[in-house]
Design a protein around this motif. Structure first.
Motif, PDB file in Angstrom:
ATOM      1  N   UNK A 340       0.778  -1.081  -0.055  1.00  0.00           N
ATOM      2  CA  UNK A 340       0.188  -0.047  -0.138  1.00  0.00           C
ATOM      3  C   UNK A 340       0.863   1.431   0.106  1.00  0.00           C
ATOM      4  N   UNK A 341       2.100   1.292   0.229  1.00  0.00           N
ATOM      5  CA  UNK A 341       2.986   2.506   0.454  1.00  0.00           C
ATOM      6  C   UNK A 341       2.376   3.516   1.484  1.00  0.00           C
ATOM      7  N   UNK A 342       1.680   2.907   2.603  1.00  0.00           N
ATOM      8  CA  UNK A 342       1.042   3.598   3.434  1.00  0.00           C
ATOM      9  C   UNK A 342       1.036   3.055   4.811  1.00  0.00           C
ATOM     10  N   UNK A 343       1.698   3.527   5.943  1.00  0.00           N
ATOM     11  CA  UNK A 343       1.670   2.814   7.118  1.00  0.00           C
ATOM     12  C   UNK A 343       0.522   2.245   7.739  1.00  0.00           C
ATOM     13  N   UNK A 344      -0.306   3.129   7.808  1.00  0.00           N
ATOM     14  CA  UNK A 344      -1.647   2.558   8.262  1.00  0.00           C
ATOM     15  C   UNK A 344      -2.127   1.218   7.678  1.00  0.00           C
ATOM     16  N   UNK A 345      -1.835   1.093   6.521  1.00  0.00           N
ATOM     17  CA  UNK A 345      -2.212  -0.320   5.881  1.00  0.00           C
ATOM     18  C   UNK A 345      -1.255  -1.250   5.948  1.00  0.00           C
ATOM     19  N   UNK A 346       0.007  -0.913   5.471  1.00  0.00           N
ATOM     20  CA  UNK A 346       0.911  -1.998   5.499  1.00  0.00           C
ATOM     21  C   UNK A 346       1.300  -2.579   6.925  1.00  0.00           C
ATOM     22  N   UNK A 347       1.411  -1.682   8.089  1.00  0.00           N
ATOM     23  CA  UNK A 347       1.404  -2.083   9.552  1.00  0.00           C
ATOM     24  C   UNK A 347       0.570  -3.243   9.862  1.00  0.00           C
ATOM     25  N   UNK A 348      -0.829  -2.937   9.154  1.00  0.00           N
ATOM     26  CA  UNK A 348      -1.998  -4.013   9.756  1.00  0.00           C
ATOM     27  C   UNK A 348      -1.838  -5.344   8.666  1.00  0.00           C
ATOM     28  N   UNK A 349      -0.765  -5.316   8.057  1.00  0.00           N
ATOM     29  CA  UNK A 349      -0.655  -6.958   7.107  1.00  0.00           C
ATOM     30  C   UNK A 349       0.436  -7.674   7.811  1.00  0.00           C
ATOM     31  N   UNK A 350       1.208  -7.189   8.857  1.00  0.00           N
ATOM     32  CA  UNK A 350       2.059  -8.051   9.410  1.00  0.00           C
ATOM     33  C   UNK A 350       2.761  -7.519  10.683  1.00  0.00           C
ATOM     34  N   UNK A 351       3.508  -8.220  11.312  1.00  0.00           N
ATOM     35  CA  UNK A 351       3.874  -7.860  12.684  1.00  0.00           C
ATOM     36  C   UNK A 351       4.772  -6.474  12.607  1.00  0.00           C
ATOM     37  N   UNK A 352       4.844  -5.660  13.561  1.00  0.00           N
ATOM     38  CA  UNK A 352       5.745  -4.451  13.354  1.00  0.00           C
ATOM     39  C   UNK A 352       5.785  -3.965  14.738  1.00  0.00           C
ATOM     40  N   UNK A 353       7.112  -2.907  14.782  1.00  0.00           N
ATOM     41  CA  UNK A 353       7.518  -2.446  16.139  1.00  0.00           C
ATOM     42  C   UNK A 353       6.997  -0.893  15.784  1.00  0.00           C
ATOM     43  N   UNK A 354       7.031  -0.242  16.827  1.00  0.00           N
ATOM     44  CA  UNK A 354       6.934   1.197  16.753  1.00  0.00           C
ATOM     45  C   UNK A 354       8.271   1.772  17.480  1.00  0.00           C
ATOM     46  N   UNK A 355       8.729   2.750  16.640  1.00  0.00           N
ATOM     47  CA  UNK A 355       9.973   3.369  17.013  1.00  0.00           C
ATOM     48  C   UNK A 355       9.541   4.588  17.790  1.00  0.00           C
ATOM     49  N   UNK A 356      10.098   4.767  19.367  1.00  0.00           N
ATOM     50  CA  UNK A 356       9.580   5.932  19.740  1.00  0.00           C
ATOM     51  C   UNK A 356       8.868   5.755  21.049  1.00  0.00           C
ATOM     52  N   UNK A 357       7.890   6.514  21.271  1.00  0.00           N
ATOM     53  CA  UNK A 357       7.192   6.772  22.689  1.00  0.00           C
ATOM     54  C   UNK A 357       6.178   5.448  22.870  1.00  0.00           C
ATOM     55  N   UNK A 358       6.275   5.041  24.088  1.00  0.00           N
ATOM     56  CA  UNK A 358       5.144   4.013  24.535  1.00  0.00           C
ATOM     57  C   UNK A 358       3.955   4.299  25.388  1.00  0.00           C
ATOM     58  N   UNK A 359       3.070   3.706  24.969  1.00  0.00           N
ATOM     59  CA  UNK A 359       1.722   4.181  25.360  1.00  0.00           C
ATOM     60  C   UNK A 359       1.431   3.646  26.936  1.00  0.00           C
ATOM     61  N   UNK A 360       1.191   4.748  27.741  1.00  0.00           N
ATOM     62  CA  UNK A 360       0.764   4.267  29.233  1.00  0.00           C
ATOM     63  C   UNK A 360      -0.514   3.266  29.106  1.00  0.00           C
ATOM     64  N   UNK A 361      -1.168   3.083  28.129  1.00  0.00           N
ATOM     65  CA  UNK A 361      -2.357   2.161  28.211  1.00  0.00           C
ATOM     66  C   UNK A 361      -1.482   0.706  28.188  1.00  0.00           C
TER      67      UNK A 361
END
Length: 417
Positions: A340-361
């Motif tokens: 998709x060349x778009x993070x919202x869609x491509x990240x939801x097709x396979x495992x991923x990490x998030x560089x940066x801030x952790x959610x307090x949730x």
């Protein structure tokens, strides 16, 4: 051109998509303020969401317009002092909206050519300035104190990038189908479909949260061999989440991820990206990251090395990760087998990490903990959170319990629980 985008979707289907964003995405309440962030090219859909929101009982709906062409001119020509500054009045808007209990809907439409003439360094500087000034707003977003929803509509540039061998019309029609299918918005009653979708999330999150693994081990044939340590009392979230008032909502349409926060200092090994990372309008591709005691100590990108460097060097926290996500390759979105060349869609097709801030949730009672307590627990802090996809069809994920007991969680990219 704007009219052409909507020729391939019926008015009834488009309204269902808008209702999904309003009634399930942000779960708008009666007499609540709604802010819609939209580029002017998406005016048709933004105005439809506005109509649907008023039908749902919104007290007011404000459309916060942007314009890619004007933004491009700003990046190219504004004085350096302006690039490094985010106006107080803009920050004040968000504070007033947040204080007024607003919900936020963001409409995106990927245009990889929009800023190709712009220095990535100038984009990075302005993003750093804006994120610094809006730090409190983004903290509320990440902790789910406010409800928000991100969803997409096609544009010609994006559609022809995803489907380069089709005509403009064929590409638009095909991308609409993929967006609606991947977003589970193509059925008779998308809201009920999402309720069913969320039940599967709840079942798996319960198992993971009760297991309290010490670490997750990811491995595949592409070269990823990554051990991700987890903090004590971590929580997996995904699908629907709950705001501070107990109201459920879906931040991302689509969403297929179950994610938690890693321990900042307990990530070791190599991660090989499997899909392009889009950051600041630029493409990062064919890249890897090396982690030692949580910190990214080495990295390389065949395409976009300077952009990757600017991302990682945003601040100290962007040298670490704040999210680790499990995503099955059997979801409707993954089964489209599209890039998709778009993070919202491509990240939801396979495992991923998030560089940066952790959610307090992602940790028990995290919202009520002080910054020092969160730091002590191993939660990372940063001005940004950028997701990086590394899952594959042969991805294997093993959960490691205290004492070394191993539990197979994913095999060949699919859940085993």
């Amino acid at each position: 051109m704007i009219k052409e985008i909507y020729e391939f979707i019926s008015e009834a289907q488009l309204k269902k998509y808008a209702e999904l964003a309003v009634r399930a995405g942000v779960n708008l309440q009666k007499n609540q303020l709604l802010i819609i962030h939209s580029d002017i090219q998406n005016a048709t859909f933004a105005r439809l969401i506005q109509t649907v929101a008023y039908e749902a009982g919104a007290s007011n709906v404000i459309i916060d317009w942007t314009d890619e062409q004007s933004t491009k001119e700003f990046y190219l020509n504004a004085a350096d002092s302006v690039i490094d500054h985010f106006s107080d009045w803009q920050a004040a808007r968000f504070k007033e909206w947040d204080d007024g209990g607003a919900a936020y809907i963001h409409i995106i439409s990927e245009n990889l050519d929009a800023f190709k003439e712009v220095s990535t360094e100038r984009i990075s500087r302005f993003q750093k300035a804006s994120r610094s000034k809006l730090k409190n707003h983004y903290a509320k977003i990440r902790s789910h104190e406010v409800r928000w929803c991100l969803l997409a509509v096609p544009c010609v540039v994006w559609a022809t990038k995803v489907f380069p061998n089709l005509s403009k019309e064929g590409a638009l029609q095909s991308l609409w189908k993929l967006i609606l299918k991947g977003s589970r918005a193509d059925g008779k009653n998308p809201i009920k479909d999402w309720e069913s979708h969320n039940r599967a999330f709840e079942s798996r999150k319960k198992i993971l949260n009760e297991s309290q693994f010490e670490a997750l081990h990811f491995a595949n044939s592409r070269g990823t061999d990554l051990l991700v340590g987890l903090p004590k009392n971590h929580l997996y979230i995904g699908g629907g989440v709950i705001d501070k008032n107990g109201i459920p909502f879906f931040p991302n349409i689509p969403t297929e991820e179950i994610f938690t926060a890693p321990h900042k200092n307990k990530v070791n090994g190599k991660l090989v990206g499997t899909k392009p990372l889009i950051y600041g309008g630029s493409v990062i591709d064919e890249f890897y990251l090396i982690f030692e005691d949580g910190r990214i100590t080495d990295y390389y990108a065949e395409k976009g090395q300077e952009v990757l460097q600017s991302l990682i060097e945003t601040d100290e926290g962007s040298h670490y990760i704040g999210e680790i996500a499990l995503v099955s390759n059997k979801s409707p979105l993954a089964q489209t087998d599209a890039l998709f060349y778009n993070t919202l869609f491509d990240e939801n097709t396979a495992c991923h990490i998030g560089i940066g801030n952790a959610s307090t949730s992602n940790i028990q009672n995290g919202i009520d903990q002080s910054e020092e307590e969160l730091k002590e627990a191993g939660m990372n802090t940063s001005l940004l959170l950028v997701n990086v996809t590394f899952g594959t069809e042969d991805m294997k994920v093993v959960g490691i319990k205290e004492g070394g007991t191993e539990v197979l969680l994913m095999k060949d990219g699919n859940y085993q629980f």
